[in-house]
Scaffold this motif. Structure first.
Motif, PDB file in Angstrom:
ATOM      1  N   SER A  29       0.828  -1.216   0.000  1.00  0.00           N
ATOM      2  CA  SER A  29       0.000   0.000   0.000  1.00  0.00           C
ATOM      3  C   SER A  29       0.860   1.265   0.000  1.00  0.00           C
ATOM      4  O   SER A  29       0.441   2.308  -0.532  1.00  0.00           O
ATOM      5  CB  SER A  29      -0.936  -0.002   1.216  1.00  0.00           C
ATOM      6  N   ILE A  30       2.058   1.188   0.558  1.00  0.00           N
ATOM      7  CA  ILE A  30       2.967   2.340   0.564  1.00  0.00           C
ATOM      8  C   ILE A  30       3.412   2.660  -0.863  1.00  0.00           C
ATOM      9  O   ILE A  30       3.432   3.827  -1.283  1.00  0.00           O
ATOM     10  CB  ILE A  30       4.201   2.065   1.447  1.00  0.00           C
ATOM     11  N   TYR A  31       3.744   1.613  -1.608  1.00  0.00           N
ATOM     12  CA  TYR A  31       4.145   1.821  -3.005  1.00  0.00           C
ATOM     13  C   TYR A  31       2.975   2.356  -3.830  1.00  0.00           C
ATOM     14  O   TYR A  31       3.147   3.259  -4.656  1.00  0.00           O
ATOM     15  CB  TYR A  31       4.657   0.508  -3.604  1.00  0.00           C
ATOM     16  N   GLN A  32       1.773   1.827  -3.593  1.00  0.00           N
ATOM     17  CA  GLN A  32       0.604   2.282  -4.340  1.00  0.00           C
ATOM     18  C   GLN A  32       0.303   3.753  -4.048  1.00  0.00           C
ATOM     19  O   GLN A  32      -0.126   4.502  -4.934  1.00  0.00           O
ATOM     20  CB  GLN A  32      -0.611   1.418  -4.009  1.00  0.00           C
ATOM     21  N   GLU A  33       0.541   4.176  -2.822  1.00  0.00           N
ATOM     22  CA  GLU A  33       0.345   5.584  -2.466  1.00  0.00           C
ATOM     23  C   GLU A  33       1.350   6.468  -3.198  1.00  0.00           C
ATOM     24  O   GLU A  33       1.015   7.563  -3.667  1.00  0.00           O
ATOM     25  CB  GLU A  33       0.500   5.753  -0.949  1.00  0.00           C
ATOM     26  N   PHE A  34       2.589   5.970  -3.318  1.00  0.00           N
ATOM     27  CA  PHE A  34       3.601   6.716  -4.075  1.00  0.00           C
ATOM     28  C   PHE A  34       3.208   6.832  -5.541  1.00  0.00           C
ATOM     29  O   PHE A  34       3.387   7.883  -6.163  1.00  0.00           O
ATOM     30  CB  PHE A  34       4.967   6.041  -3.953  1.00  0.00           C
ATOM     31  N   VAL A  35       2.667   5.760  -6.112  1.00  0.00           N
ATOM     32  CA  VAL A  35       2.241   5.770  -7.516  1.00  0.00           C
ATOM     33  C   VAL A  35       1.183   6.842  -7.735  1.00  0.00           C
ATOM     34  O   VAL A  35       1.242   7.604  -8.719  1.00  0.00           O
ATOM     35  CB  VAL A  35       1.694   4.385  -7.931  1.00  0.00           C
ATOM     36  N   LYS A  36       0.219   6.926  -6.830  1.00  0.00           N
ATOM     37  CA  LYS A  36      -0.847   7.929  -6.963  1.00  0.00           C
ATOM     38  C   LYS A  36      -0.267   9.346  -6.903  1.00  0.00           C
ATOM     39  O   LYS A  36      -0.620  10.214  -7.712  1.00  0.00           O
ATOM     40  CB  LYS A  36      -1.883   7.736  -5.863  1.00  0.00           C
ATOM     41  N   LYS A  37       0.624   9.585  -5.948  1.00  0.00           N
ATOM     42  CA  LYS A  37       1.204  10.922  -5.799  1.00  0.00           C
ATOM     43  C   LYS A  37       2.079  11.270  -7.000  1.00  0.00           C
ATOM     44  O   LYS A  37       2.102  12.411  -7.451  1.00  0.00           O
ATOM     45  CB  LYS A  37       2.013  10.994  -4.509  1.00  0.00           C
ATOM     46  N   TYR A  38       2.796  10.280  -7.510  1.00  0.00           N
ATOM     47  CA  TYR A  38       3.666  10.503  -8.672  1.00  0.00           C
ATOM     48  C   TYR A  38       2.835  10.891  -9.900  1.00  0.00           C
ATOM     49  O   TYR A  38       3.142  11.852 -10.611  1.00  0.00           O
ATOM     50  CB  TYR A  38       4.486   9.243  -8.949  1.00  0.00           C
ATOM     51  N   ASN A  39       1.774  10.137 -10.139  1.00  0.00           N
ATOM     52  CA  ASN A  39       0.908  10.433 -11.288  1.00  0.00           C
ATOM     53  C   ASN A  39       0.222  11.789 -11.133  1.00  0.00           C
ATOM     54  O   ASN A  39       0.086  12.552 -12.106  1.00  0.00           O
ATOM     55  CB  ASN A  39      -0.136   9.328 -11.452  1.00  0.00           C
ATOM     56  N   LYS A  40      -0.201  12.087  -9.930  1.00  0.00           N
ATOM     57  CA  LYS A  40      -0.869  13.367  -9.675  1.00  0.00           C
ATOM     58  C   LYS A  40       0.081  14.535  -9.905  1.00  0.00           C
ATOM     59  O   LYS A  40      -0.302  15.566 -10.483  1.00  0.00           O
ATOM     60  CB  LYS A  40      -1.406  13.383  -8.241  1.00  0.00           C
ATOM     61  N   MET A  41       1.332  14.380  -9.480  1.00  0.00           N
ATOM     62  CA  MET A  41       2.314  15.444  -9.664  1.00  0.00           C
ATOM     63  C   MET A  41       2.621  15.662 -11.138  1.00  0.00           C
ATOM     64  O   MET A  41       2.759  16.804 -11.596  1.00  0.00           O
ATOM     65  CB  MET A  41       3.594  15.103  -8.891  1.00  0.00           C
ATOM     66  N   ASN A  42       2.714  14.590 -11.909  1.00  0.00           N
ATOM     67  CA  ASN A  42       2.988  14.725 -13.340  1.00  0.00           C
ATOM     68  C   ASN A  42       1.828  15.406 -14.069  1.00  0.00           C
ATOM     69  O   ASN A  42       2.042  16.165 -15.020  1.00  0.00           O
ATOM     70  CB  ASN A  42       3.274  13.354 -13.954  1.00  0.00           C
ATOM     71  N   GLN A  43       0.626  15.127 -13.627  1.00  0.00           N
ATOM     72  CA  GLN A  43      -0.526  15.829 -14.204  1.00  0.00           C
ATOM     73  C   GLN A  43      -0.478  17.317 -13.861  1.00  0.00           C
ATOM     74  O   GLN A  43      -0.797  18.164 -14.696  1.00  0.00           O
ATOM     75  CB  GLN A  43      -1.820  15.207 -13.686  1.00  0.00           C
ATOM     76  N   LYS A  44      -0.042  17.617 -12.657  1.00  0.00           N
ATOM     77  CA  LYS A  44       0.014  19.009 -12.200  1.00  0.00           C
ATOM     78  C   LYS A  44       1.028  19.829 -12.985  1.00  0.00           C
ATOM     79  O   LYS A  44       0.787  20.998 -13.298  1.00  0.00           O
ATOM     80  CB  LYS A  44       0.347  19.037 -10.710  1.00  0.00           C
ATOM     81  N   ILE A  45       2.171  19.210 -13.320  1.00  0.00           N
ATOM     82  CA  ILE A  45       3.218  19.934 -14.049  1.00  0.00           C
ATOM     83  C   ILE A  45       3.137  19.680 -15.553  1.00  0.00           C
ATOM     84  O   ILE A  45       4.033  20.055 -16.303  1.00  0.00           O
ATOM     85  CB  ILE A  45       4.620  19.549 -13.516  1.00  0.00           C
ATOM     86  N   HIS A  46       2.069  18.988 -15.974  1.00  0.00           N
ATOM     87  CA  HIS A  46       1.792  18.754 -17.403  1.00  0.00           C
ATOM     88  C   HIS A  46       2.926  17.974 -18.089  1.00  0.00           C
ATOM     89  O   HIS A  46       3.436  18.373 -19.130  1.00  0.00           O
ATOM     90  CB  HIS A  46       1.555  20.076 -18.128  1.00  0.00           C
ATOM     91  N   LYS A  47       3.300  16.871 -17.461  1.00  0.00           N
ATOM     92  CA  LYS A  47       4.306  15.993 -18.050  1.00  0.00           C
ATOM     93  C   LYS A  47       3.754  14.580 -18.164  1.00  0.00           C
ATOM     94  O   LYS A  47       3.029  14.101 -17.275  1.00  0.00           O
ATOM     95  CB  LYS A  47       5.591  15.985 -17.216  1.00  0.00           C
ATOM     96  N   ASP A  48       4.088  13.923 -19.266  1.00  0.00           N
ATOM     97  CA  ASP A  48       3.641  12.556 -19.525  1.00  0.00           C
ATOM     98  C   ASP A  48       4.781  11.609 -19.178  1.00  0.00           C
ATOM     99  O   ASP A  48       5.612  11.271 -20.026  1.00  0.00           O
ATOM    100  CB  ASP A  48       3.228  12.414 -20.993  1.00  0.00           C
ATOM    101  N   GLN A  49       4.831  11.180 -17.933  1.00  0.00           N
ATOM    102  CA  GLN A  49       5.929  10.344 -17.441  1.00  0.00           C
ATOM    103  C   GLN A  49       5.377   9.122 -16.726  1.00  0.00           C
ATOM    104  O   GLN A  49       4.294   9.159 -16.147  1.00  0.00           O
ATOM    105  CB  GLN A  49       6.842  11.157 -16.509  1.00  0.00           C
ATOM    106  N   TYR A  50       6.173   8.034 -16.773  1.00  0.00           N
ATOM    107  CA  TYR A  50       5.682   6.747 -16.288  1.00  0.00           C
ATOM    108  C   TYR A  50       6.648   6.131 -15.278  1.00  0.00           C
ATOM    109  O   TYR A  50       7.806   6.514 -15.184  1.00  0.00           O
ATOM    110  CB  TYR A  50       5.500   5.780 -17.468  1.00  0.00           C
ATOM    111  N   LEU A  51       6.115   5.151 -14.562  1.00  0.00           N
ATOM    112  CA  LEU A  51       6.917   4.357 -13.639  1.00  0.00           C
ATOM    113  C   LEU A  51       7.219   3.005 -14.269  1.00  0.00           C
ATOM    114  O   LEU A  51       6.349   2.386 -14.874  1.00  0.00           O
ATOM    115  CB  LEU A  51       6.171   4.141 -12.318  1.00  0.00           C
TER     116      LEU A  51
END
Length: 222
Positions: free
Chosen positions: A34-56
Motif C-alpha cells: 500500500s505504501i508503493y501504491q500511495e507513491f504511484v498515486k502521488k507521482y501520477n498526480k504530480m505529473n498531471q500538475k506539471i503537465h508531463k507525460d511520465q511513467y513508472l
C-alpha cells in the motif's frame, strides 16, 4: 516529489517494489504494498500538475524466499491490471551477507526463527518467472502448469481477467503444419534454382568448349 518529476525524470522513472505480496515484502524487509501504491498515486498526480507525460517502470523479482506459486500468481494479476509486462525479470539469486540469502540456505527467517518457504526447484523457479511474463508465447505451457498447480484455472479462458487462453491443439498443429509446408516449399525452390543453375553452367561450358575447337581448326588451316 515536484523536484524529482520536473528535473530528474526523462519520461520513465525506474522503481523497485520487487513484489506486491505483503508476506514476501515483509521477508524482503520492505514496507507493505500500500505504501508503493500511495507513491504511484502521488507521482501520477504530480505529473498531471506539471503537465508531463511520465511513467513508472517497476523492477520485479521472482522466486524470493517466501514466494510460493500463490504469490507469483498474485504478482501476475497485478501486472495484468496494470497493463504492463516487464521485458526483464530478476530471478532471486543468493548473495553473501544478506538476510534473504540466510533464508535461502536455512529455510528460516533469522529475525524470528520461523520457517520460510524457499523455491529451490529449477522448474518451479521457471514457472514463477514465466508468470511475470505470461504474455510471451514461449511461456504459455509453464504459465498453464503454474495456474493449475496453484488451483487458479479461473485465469485460463477468454474473460478479461484471464492470463492465458485455453490450449487449442488444432490451431497449434495447423500452425506447425503450415510452417513445415513453407519449409518444404523453400527447399523445393532452392532445389529448382540449383538445377537451373547447373543446367546453365553446363550450357556455358559446352559453348566455351565449342569456341576453343573452332580456334584450333583455324590454326590448323593456316
Amino acid at each position: 516529489l515536484r523536484e524529482l518529476c520536473e528535473h530528474h525524470v526523462s519520461g520513465q522513472l525506474k522503481v523497485a517494489p520487487e513484489h506486491v505480496s505483503d508476506d514476501v515484502l515483509t521477508l524482503m524487509g520492505k514496507p507493505e504494498n500500500s505504501i508503493y501504491q500511495e507513491f504511484v498515486k502521488k507521482y501520477n498526480k504530480m505529473n498531471q500538475k506539471i503537465h508531463k507525460d511520465q511513467y513508472l517502470v517497476p523492477y520485479l523479482m521472482s522466486s524470493h524466499p517466501g514466494s510460493t506459486l500463490k504469490e507469483a500468481v498474485e504478482l501476475a494479476e497485478y501486472l495484468r491490471d496494470l497493463g504492463y509486462m516487464p521485458e526483464q525479470v530478476q530471478d532471486f539469486y543468493p548473495t553473501p551477507s544478506t538476510i534473504s540469502t540466510c533464508m535461502y540456505y536455512t529455510g528460516l527467517d533469522p529475525r524470528t526463527m520461523e520457517k520460510v518457504y524457499v523455491p529451490v526447484n529449477p522448474h518451479e523457479k521457471n514457472m514463477q518467472r514465466a508468470l511475470i511474463q505470461y504474455r510471451r508465447p514461449e511461456n504459455r505451457k509453464l504459465v498453464e502448469e503454474a495456474l493449475v498447480r496453484a488451483g487458479r484455472q479461473d485465469l485460463i479462458g477468454f474473460g478479461p481477467k484471464c492470463l492465458i487462453r485455453p490450449y487449442d491443439g488444432r490451431r497449434t498443429q495447423k500452425a506447425e503444419n503450415l510452417k513445415t509446408q513453407k519449409g518444404h516449399i523453400g527447399n523445393n525452390g532452392k532445389n529448382e534454382r540449383g538445377n537451373q543453375n547447373q543446367q546453365s553452367n553446363g550450357r556455358q561450358q559446352k559453348q566455351h568448349m565449342g569456341k576453343k575447337k573452332t580456334i584450333r581448326n583455324v590454326h590448323k588451316k593456316r
